[in-house]
Design an enzyme around this catalytic site. Structure first.
Site, PDB file in Angstrom:
ATOM      1  CB  SER A  43      -0.959  -0.047   1.194  1.00 42.86           C
ATOM      2  OG  SER A  43      -1.984   0.907   1.065  1.00 42.86           O
TER       3      SER A  43
ATOM      4  CG  ASP B 225      -4.539  -1.777   0.580  1.00 43.86           C
ATOM      5  OD1 ASP B 225      -3.536  -2.390   0.965  1.00 43.86           O
ATOM      6  OD2 ASP B 225      -4.793  -0.611   0.915  1.00 43.86           O
TER       7      ASP B 225
END
Length: 758
Positions: A93, A239
């Site tokens: 991320s 993610d």
């Protein structure tokens, strides 16, 4: 090696050396791994000539945490100051963003500068600024609520896969990793880099060790529901924090790291008392899943590893504007480990050579030899013209990244694409700029919705529900048709067609048919004497020219029919029907930065209508200018309408009254010919929308003045009339909202509450 400092160490210090080694790492007493390893055993104090231990292989792990991940920049600053090299990097991320930029040659200081230069409030809005949209796109967005677009496909109704497509975010990634010098490929980077994402279809952990760096960063940061998944080799990636937010195992496997430096910036779980709404429950579920995989990663750390967890109290995953504060806290946390980290320091020359591998890949900006535009898969067609007409990059010139990002934003603003991206590639001796436009996966036909709720002191309450269906790309030049229906206090139907005449969309023809049923009141001496049901039908056909993004000019034919039917009160209006047709010409120009509550810019509209055989014509002008002054916004507006020849009849008269149109009076209370109107507004910004929403909240005051020549209502109100309005308003996810009170020195007063779209 000097031994005098070692001889001065006390017995108690030497006796505690093993424990010290566990707490601080081997060698930090003298600032090097090798010297402390020799100092620990008492019998080896004089063995300074022993061969140095090899430098351990170091793996760096940067975890996910949204905006809190800016703390990684501070950690890298400490590693740079101490000249600590690493042998492989893994990121998830926001950690993937920082890791990718660093390995691609971006220094921590340069990262700080890029984070400071970014407009984070704008980053999470896919569309370009309002003044960068074409006039048709502006009209569409003004009539519907943001986020209500659904696709009409042969398979049925489809929704976008995320609130954001990530258009501006991806272009920011490109800038961060110097993609203008050539698209970075992960496998070609100077250090082994692993970026972690999640397959949203299977829940598998996906580690990207090759391919486009910016695409991998985009995939790893795709928060489910917020940002559309990234398509990669048939997978839909989101993610990586869902499965591996702190990928310790990856660096162990990737480069057989002896030492892991792991930086955890994840958000803590919410206290039970704060978990109640659907939104907070969803966030807590994701947080629990993330925390479970982080704990599994922490179990892999050993006594030689360095675990850095900055104190980020008060910073949320959405606080991107506080990036400098997060970076400072990351640096403070890393400084606590300075002695341990210094054990792996390289001499200045060796560190410069190590970092030079990263910095060396950032070459000079070269001229672009060719520009290629295509849809994903290399397809060219009518949609690619929407990109080509906005590109200003010319072969033979160096790539202007700022101009390219502006141009791609304008192309995205056409409303046809899910993303418009670029890459710079080498084709033999040629430097080629490739622009890739991905059409919306839920297009090309759309349905959108609008809502309007209004309550006034003088006219009661009203509501309206609106739906529009748009069919696009009907032919090679991009023809389209829009059908709109509105139910509520006003009933309306409309059908509009627009046909460009060239690939650049400079010239066009269009036509429309409208029918409405609404109410109109007749006032005199501030009393409503009659309420009428008004039915109107009109149509237009025109040829026009787009003036770039500034606006348009049209010349055409129009026809109108209207009828007034008494509902209650006195029959003071002529019933009709009134029918006329004639020619018209109009020009619309706009450079406002927002459709509602703009902060700067200007707008002007001029229209002339010549009805056939009616003995009069109409000329009208409406313009405004908006200036920002710090936390204040000033607006000036002037409007005029009249009949250069003859006198406009009752059914084609100008109107005054209603919110910010001589607000002390009811909507349409003043009706007549030869209108003049002026307005000055001052607003103070008292709040801003959260990240991902555009606009702000304001308190305002408006001074207005207007007059009519020949009057058809309020016959005794002559000369200039005034109004003072105090109001609060702003832009919300449900459209503009305002509440205000207004009063005229002539005695008229009103109060307003409005929410929705005009």
């Amino acid at each position: 090696m000097p031994t005098a400092p070692l001889r001065r160490l006390s017995r108690s210090a030497l006796a505690g050396a093993p424990a010290l080694a566990v707490l601080l790492g081997l060698g930090n007493a003298l600032g090097s791994d090798r010297s402390f390893a020799q100092a620990a055993p008492a019998g080896a104090l004089a063995a300074s000539a022993a061969p140095p231990a090899p430098r351990p292989r170091i793996g760096l792990v940067l975890g996910g945490g949204g905006a809190r991940g800016a703390a990684h920049v501070g950690v890298l600053e400490v590693l740079e100051r101490l000249r600590v090299p690493v042998d492989c990097v893994a990121g998830t991320s926001m950690g993937a963003l920082v890791a990718g930029a660093w390995v691609a040659g971006r220094t921590p200081q340069s990262m700080r500068e890029e984070l400071a230069a970014a407009d984070w409030a704008d980053m999470f809005l896919d569309d370009p600024p309002h003044d960068q949209l074409n006039v048709r796109r502006k009209q569409t967005l003004q009539r519907v609520l943001s986020g209500t677009e659904l696709g009409l496909t042969p398979e049925g109704v489809r929704a976008p896969s995320g609130v954001l497509s990530g258009q501006k975010i991806k272009l920011f990634f490109n800038r961060l990793v110097f993609a203008d010098r050539g698209e970075p490929q992960i496998e070609a980077l100077p250090l082994p880099l692993s970026i972690v994402a999640t397959d949203i279809g299977s829940g598998e952990r996906v580690v990207m060790r090759q391919g486009s760096l910016t695409a991998a960063m985009r995939a790893s940061m795709s928060v489910p529901g917020l940002m559309s998944p990234h398509e990669h080799l048939g997978r839909r990636l989101v993610d990586g924090g869902l499965v591996d937010n702190l990928p310790v195992r990856e660096v162990r496997e990737r480069c057989q790291a002896d030492v892991v430096i792991a930086v955890n910036v994840g958000s803590p779980l919410l206290p039970p008392a704060q978990v109640g709404s659907l939104l907070t429950v969803s966030a807590q579920v994701v947080g629990i899943l993330t925390e479970q995989n982080v704990q599994a990663s922490l179990a892999l750390l050993g006594p030689r590893d360095v675990y850095i967890k900055p104190d980020l109290t008060g910073l949320t995953a959405a606080d991107f504007a506080r990036h400098a504060e997060a970076a400072d806290r990351g640096r403070e946390a890393a400084e606590l480990w300075a002695q341990r980290l210094a054990a792996w320091s390289l001499p200045p020359a060796e560190y410069a050579a190590w970092w030079g591998r990263m910095a060396g890949r950032v070459g000079p900006v070269r001229p672009i030899d060719a520009v290629q535009v295509a849809e994903d898969g290399g397809v060219t067609g009518p949609r690619t013209a929407a990109v080509e007409r906005h590109l200003t990059q010319r072969p033979g010139e160096p790539l202007d990244v700022a101009a390219l990002q502006r141009d791609l934003g304008r192309a995205y603003g056409e409303g046809e694409f899910e993303s418009v991206d670029y890459e710079v590639v080498q084709e033999g001796a040629r430097q080629v700029l490739r622009v890739r436009a991905r059409p919306k996966s839920w297009g090309p036909d759309y349905v959108r919705f609008g809502l309007a709720l209004q309550s006034t002191l003088r006219s009661g309450s009203s509501y309206g529900l609106r739906a529009s269906v748009q069919r696009t790309q009907l032919n090679d030049l991009g023809g389209e048709v829009v059908a709109t229906a509105e139910l509520g206090s006003t009933f309306a139907l409309a059908l509009e067609g627009h046909q460009p005449l060239d690939r650049q969309h400079r010239w066009f023809v269009e036509g429309s048919v409208h029918t409405t049923r609404t109410d109109a009141s007749f006032f005199n001496d501030d009393l409503r004497l009659g309420l009428f049901r008004v039915g109107e039908t009109w149509g237009e056909a025109a040829v026009g020219h787009h003036l770039g993004l500034l606006g348009r000019a049209r010349l055409g034919w129009t026809a109108r029919s209207s009828r007034y039917v008494l509902d209650t009160g006195l029959p003071l209006f002529p019933r009709g029907p009134f029918r006329w047709h004639g020619v018209f010409a109009d020009v619309e120009l706009e450079r406002l930065d927002r459709a509602a509550f703009p902060r700067q810019g200007w707008q002007a509209k001029v229209r002339f209508v010549q009805p056939a055989g009616e003995g009069y014509n109409r000329l009208s002008f409406d313009g405004r200018r908006v200036w920002p002054l710090g936390e204040y916004v000033l607006t000036a507006r002037v409007a005029a309408s009249g009949s250069p020849r003859g006198q406009a009849p009752f059914h084609d008269a100008a109107l005054l009254g209603g919110y910010l149109n001589l607000s002390g009076f009811s909507a349409g209370q003043l009706r007549g010919d030869n209108l003049q109107f002026g307005q000055l507004r001052a607003e103070k910004i008292v709040g801003r929308m959260p990240l991902g929403l555009q606009g702000d909240l304001r308190l305002g005051v408006a001074l207005e003045a207007g007059r009519l020549g020949v009057r058809y209502s309020e016959l005794d109100r002559r000369g200039w009339l005034d109004s003072l309005t105090l109001y609060a308003g702003g832009v919300t996810p449900f459209g503009p909202v305002f509440v205000g009170v207004a009063r005229s020195s002539s005695g008229a007063s009103n109060a307003y509450l409005f929410l929705g779209t005009p």
